[in-house]
Scaffold this active site. Structure first.
Site, PDB file in Angstrom:
ATOM      1  N   GLY A 122       0.830  -1.203   0.000  1.00 25.95           N
ATOM      2  CA  GLY A 122       0.000   0.000   0.000  1.00 25.95           C
ATOM      3  C   GLY A 122       0.861   1.248   0.000  1.00 25.95           C
ATOM      4  O   GLY A 122       1.691   1.429   0.886  1.00 25.95           O
ATOM      5  N   ASN A 131      -2.278  -7.727  12.267  1.00 34.22           N
ATOM      6  CA  ASN A 131      -1.164  -6.831  11.963  1.00 34.22           C
ATOM      7  C   ASN A 131      -1.555  -5.387  12.193  1.00 34.22           C
ATOM      8  O   ASN A 131      -2.702  -4.999  12.047  1.00 34.22           O
ATOM      9  CB  ASN A 131      -0.647  -7.054  10.533  1.00 34.22           C
ATOM     10  CG  ASN A 131      -1.385  -6.200   9.517  1.00 34.22           C
ATOM     11  OD1 ASN A 131      -1.086  -5.008   9.363  1.00 34.22           O
ATOM     12  ND2 ASN A 131      -2.355  -6.799   8.843  1.00 34.22           N
ATOM     13  N   ASN A 190      -1.216  -0.513  -5.398  1.00 33.02           N
ATOM     14  CA  ASN A 190      -2.179  -0.306  -4.311  1.00 33.02           C
ATOM     15  C   ASN A 190      -1.934   1.068  -3.684  1.00 33.02           C
ATOM     16  O   ASN A 190      -0.812   1.383  -3.287  1.00 33.02           O
ATOM     17  CB  ASN A 190      -2.011  -1.436  -3.280  1.00 33.02           C
ATOM     18  CG  ASN A 190      -2.964  -1.321  -2.104  1.00 33.02           C
ATOM     19  OD1 ASN A 190      -2.874  -0.394  -1.301  1.00 33.02           O
ATOM     20  ND2 ASN A 190      -3.877  -2.263  -1.981  1.00 33.02           N
ATOM     21  N   CYS A 201      -7.933   0.291   4.825  1.00 36.30           N
ATOM     22  CA  CYS A 201      -6.905  -0.102   5.791  1.00 36.30           C
ATOM     23  C   CYS A 201      -7.363   0.261   7.202  1.00 36.30           C
ATOM     24  O   CYS A 201      -7.583   1.433   7.497  1.00 36.30           O
ATOM     25  CB  CYS A 201      -5.565   0.563   5.511  1.00 36.30           C
ATOM     26  SG  CYS A 201      -4.346   0.102   6.751  1.00 36.30           S
ATOM     27  N   THR A 231      -8.393  -6.457   5.878  1.00 39.45           N
ATOM     28  CA  THR A 231      -8.410  -7.176   7.161  1.00 39.45           C
ATOM     29  C   THR A 231      -9.600  -6.760   8.029  1.00 39.45           C
ATOM     30  O   THR A 231     -10.122  -5.657   7.917  1.00 39.45           O
ATOM     31  CB  THR A 231      -7.109  -6.930   7.937  1.00 39.45           C
ATOM     32  OG1 THR A 231      -6.901  -5.525   8.033  1.00 39.45           O
ATOM     33  CG2 THR A 231      -5.929  -7.567   7.245  1.00 39.45           C
ATOM     34  N   THR A 257      -1.760 -13.662   3.706  1.00 43.22           N
ATOM     35  CA  THR A 257      -1.066 -14.145   4.899  1.00 43.22           C
ATOM     36  C   THR A 257      -0.401 -15.508   4.720  1.00 43.22           C
ATOM     37  O   THR A 257       0.639 -15.772   5.316  1.00 43.22           O
ATOM     38  CB  THR A 257      -2.090 -14.179   6.062  1.00 43.22           C
ATOM     39  OG1 THR A 257      -2.603 -12.861   6.218  1.00 43.22           O
ATOM     40  CG2 THR A 257      -1.458 -14.625   7.353  1.00 43.22           C
TER      41      THR A 257
HETATM   42  C1  FMN Z   1       1.219  -7.734   7.112  1.00 48.90           C
HETATM   43  C2  FMN Z   1       0.082  -7.281   6.232  1.00 48.90           C
HETATM   44  C3  FMN Z   1       0.170  -6.064   5.561  1.00 48.90           C
HETATM   45  C4  FMN Z   1      -0.869  -5.619   4.755  1.00 48.90           C
HETATM   46  N1  FMN Z   1      -0.738  -4.439   4.080  1.00 48.90           N
HETATM   47  C5  FMN Z   1      -1.728  -4.034   3.240  1.00 48.90           C
HETATM   48  C6  FMN Z   1      -1.581  -2.839   2.464  1.00 48.90           C
HETATM   49  O1  FMN Z   1      -0.554  -2.161   2.509  1.00 48.90           O
HETATM   50  N2  FMN Z   1      -2.598  -2.474   1.644  1.00 48.90           N
HETATM   51  C7  FMN Z   1      -3.740  -3.227   1.543  1.00 48.90           C
HETATM   52  O2  FMN Z   1      -4.624  -2.867   0.773  1.00 48.90           O
HETATM   53  N3  FMN Z   1      -3.894  -4.363   2.252  1.00 48.90           N
HETATM   54  C8  FMN Z   1      -2.918  -4.780   3.089  1.00 48.90           C
HETATM   55  N4  FMN Z   1      -3.076  -5.953   3.800  1.00 48.90           N
HETATM   56  C9  FMN Z   1      -4.316  -6.748   3.638  1.00 48.90           C
HETATM   57  C10 FMN Z   1      -4.138  -7.886   2.624  1.00 48.90           C
HETATM   58  O3  FMN Z   1      -3.812  -7.383   1.350  1.00 48.90           O
HETATM   59  C11 FMN Z   1      -5.427  -8.725   2.526  1.00 48.90           C
HETATM   60  O4  FMN Z   1      -6.491  -7.885   2.147  1.00 48.90           O
HETATM   61  C12 FMN Z   1      -5.813  -9.385   3.845  1.00 48.90           C
HETATM   62  O5  FMN Z   1      -4.663  -9.784   4.560  1.00 48.90           O
HETATM   63  C13 FMN Z   1      -6.750 -10.587   3.667  1.00 48.90           C
HETATM   64  O6  FMN Z   1      -6.156 -11.615   2.912  1.00 48.90           O
HETATM   65  P1  FMN Z   1      -5.349 -12.873   3.567  1.00 48.90           P
HETATM   66  O7  FMN Z   1      -6.223 -13.440   4.640  1.00 48.90           O
HETATM   67  O8  FMN Z   1      -5.067 -13.804   2.434  1.00 48.90           O
HETATM   68  O9  FMN Z   1      -4.115 -12.302   4.138  1.00 48.90           O
HETATM   69  C14 FMN Z   1      -2.043  -6.417   4.617  1.00 48.90           C
HETATM   70  C15 FMN Z   1      -2.126  -7.636   5.299  1.00 48.90           C
HETATM   71  C16 FMN Z   1      -1.087  -8.078   6.103  1.00 48.90           C
HETATM   72  C17 FMN Z   1      -1.219  -9.392   6.810  1.00 48.90           C
END
Ligand code: FMN
Ligand code: FAD
Ligand code: FES
Lengths: 233, 301
Positions: free
Chosen positions: B47, B70, B100, B130, B193, B266
């Site tokens: 992001g 996180n 992003n 976010c 998240t 994740t």
């Molecule tokens: C450590 C971490 C950092 C993340 N940073 C961003 C981000 O910068 N921008 C964003 O849109 N989503 C961010 N997310 C969200 C993920 O892109 C995703 O939407 C979310 O983790 C759900 O998917 P998952 O369960 O497969 O991780 C982040 C998630 C994690 C775990």
């Protein structure tokens, strides 16, 4: 995947695991360990305790779910190890003084061994502090010129650093901060930090620490930092 | 390219529908040690915000049963540094590139989007979801009205197609998705998240300096799947789904719920090879089921 050669209890709650591994490994580096599928979700960062003739050793304390699973593994079981990761300790040329606290002594053994190999005439002194039971002190005594052991006290009370010595410390953060504060400014002090980690490779920004030169990642920029970077001294 | 997995997201051609999720994959470089990034359907940047951000202080990661919380707080080098240092590398990788973008207010979103007009990314993922930054971010994404407004303004000035990333923490996602579609969004991604909390009962203190944090990983999958289904029923624009996908079977469930592409987040931390294994698993599924293309099972439930 690595095959476990041995995994034994060395002291209350402290285990030593040796696995077969080939590749370059520096003192102060760590591996991400996992012996499960998706529960728990993350791998566990564990330092290299020793690396010698294809045998990689970890010394670890059982504190929670992940290390409990590791402790149950036996010879011939497999463990997933990713690494080595992290910068590791720098090559030290002058005399060396290491200060370890508890399980923080784990990475220092390989450091001392490597130092002695590289500097056969160099002097190496070791301070080890433990809360209630000491472990591993004999192994250090076999390598170092001097070992000062402390159980139940405060290791910095016993610490005297000699001119020209490079100091390396690993242990609880308050111990490292005390060492960083106690050692004269003329001596270089390296500290090895801990942080919760998800990726271990610099991708998640979960292990960030604040330093004088901005945010750094403990997993790739560290875990070893010079004291002025991370402690107010 | 696998004929079984080739996927069109509007007119953008993905060699397969599998893309690592923003924030879990850096700018890709770190994973080059594991596999050739050109094998992926696409790459999505961390992001980015207009100005560099140092992110949140204190604890940033907290493992939960089958999940991860996180509180990174969008630490990133800023748009300019991204364009200068990361984009030249990213654009050379033979795959679809998604940028992003997050923001703290309307002006910062719009200026960031304008700056990105200078590069040729294939898709922008507008992060209005976010949960880890106090000013803005999710504030836009939890209401259909504000989500629609910011989307309209961004779509107006961007030369890139805009995919809006939705929050699971606000009004009904289907309503928000409809508002974004009406405002000109060319795609929807979800879920970001889920906002959660952790307390250290021994210290009698909260774990995160920012109080609440974002939950992701296998634990959130049923919720993500339900929301994906709702959004896919509600809009005609394509959907890029995520939330707890950990293997090809999970991926397939999201496709059956209606998703066109998938993001893998994740689980990369648990298994760096996960995206590659998911691609292989989906391809084997198509072959075993006699499908000509994975799209044959899209939205079948
Ligand atoms: C450590 C971490 C950092 C993340 N940073 C961003 C981000 O910068 N921008 C964003 O849109 N989503 C961010 N997310 C969200 C993920 O892109 C995703 O939407 C979310 O983790 C759900 O998917 P998952 O369960 O497969 O991780 C982040 C998630 C994690 C775990
Ligand atoms: C670079 C580095 C090297 C390390 N080297 C060693 C070593 O050689 N020997 C050893 O015994 N321990 C070492 N640790 C600490 C070790 O990683 C943790 O004790 C271990 O992750 C705890 O896992 P658990 O599942 O048993 O505990 P839980 O408390 O159940 O773990 C829950 C989560 O918190 C994380 N976590 C908990 N405590 C720590 C901690 N102190 N540091 C980092 N993450 C933590 C876990 O990784 C996991 O994600 C090191 C940590 C780092 C960062
Ligand atoms: S643990 Fe992911 S960046 Fe350090």
């Amino acid at each position: 995947m690595a095959v476990i050669l041995s995994n034994t209890l060395v002291s209350a709650g402290i285990f030593k695991m040796t696995v077969a591994f080939t590749g370059a490994v520096k003192p102060g580096q760590f591996f991400m360990l996992r012996a499960w599928d998706k529960d728990p979700l993350l791998s566990r960062p564990i330092s290299v305790h020793n690396y010698e003739s294809g045998q990689l050793t970890f010394l670890y304390q059982v504190v929670g779910k992940g290390t409990e699973i590791l402790a149950r593994l036996q010879a011939d079981d497999e463990v997933t190890i990713q690494g080595p990761y992290g910068n590791g300790f720098p090559e030290i040329t002058g005399d060396l003084c290491v200060v370890g606290g508890g399980i923080g002594t784990a990475p220092l053994y390989y450091l001392v061994r490597h130092y002695q190999e590289q500097n056969p005439t160099g002097k190496c002194r070791v301070y080890l502090g433990f809360r209630d039971i000491a472990y591993g002190a004999d192994a250090f005594a076999a390598l170092a010129d001097e070992v000062v052991l402390d159980v139940g006290g405060i290791i910095t009370d016993k610490l005297t650093v000699l001119p020209g010595e490079t100091v390396v410390t690993c242990g609880p953060e308050i111990m490292m901060a005390a060492v960083a504060g106690a050692v004269p400014a003329e001596n270089t002090v390296y500290v090895s930090l801990e942080a919760h980690m998800a990726c271990g490779i610099g991708a998640c920004l979960g292990c960030t620490c604040e330093t004088r030169s901005g945010n750094k990642k403990v997993c790739t920029d560290g875990p070893v930092f010079v004291r002025e970077e991370v402690f107010n001294v | 390219m696998s004929k079984y997995l080739a996927t069109k997201f509007n007119d953008i051609r993905f060699k397969n529908p599998v893309i690592p999720a923003s924030g879990t994959f850096g700018f890709g470089r770190e994973y080059e040690a594991f596999y050739d990034l050109a094998k992926l359907g696409g790459l999505c940047s961390k992001g980015l915000t207009l100005e560099p951000k140092s992110g949140n202080t204190g604890m940033r990661l907290w493992e939960t049963p089958a999940g991860l919380m996180n509180s990174i707080g969008l630490e990133n080098p800023g748009i300019d540094a991204f364009i200068e240092n990361e984009w030249p590398h990213l654009k050379e990788i033979d795959t679809v590139t998604i940028v992003n973008v997050g923001g703290k207010d309307e002006e910062s979103y719009l200026t960031a989007i304008e700056k990105l007009n200078a590069i040729d990314a294939q898709l922008i993922e507008l992060n209005i979801s976010c949960p880890n930054v106090k000013a803005g971010g999710m504030a836009y994404g939890i209401k259909a009205e504000t989500a629609g407004e910011i989307t309209r303004k961004v779509v107006e000035i961007s030369r890139h197609p805009i995919m809006v990333k939705l929050s699971p923490n606000g009004e009904a996602v289907a309503d928000i998705a409809r508002a974004c579609e009406a405002a000109g969004a060319q795609g929807i991604s979800l879920i970001n998240t889920l906002q959660g909390m952790a307390i250290d009962y021994k210290k009698k203190k909260v774990i995160f300096d920012n109080l609440y944090a974002g939950l992701s990983g296998p634990a959130v999958k049923p919720i993500a799947l339900r929301m994906t289904h709702q959004v896919c029923q509600a809009v005609k624009i394509p959907v890029m789904a995520m939330g707890g996908i950990s293997d090809w079977k999970d991926a397939l469930e999201f496709i059956m719920a209606g998703a066109t592409c998938l993001q893998i987040g994740t689980i990369n931390f648990n298994n760096p090879m996960a995206p590659i294994e998911i691609i292989a698993g989906l391809e084997a599924y198509c072959i075993n089921e006699g499908l000509a293309n994975i799209s044959e099972v899209r939205g079948i439930v």
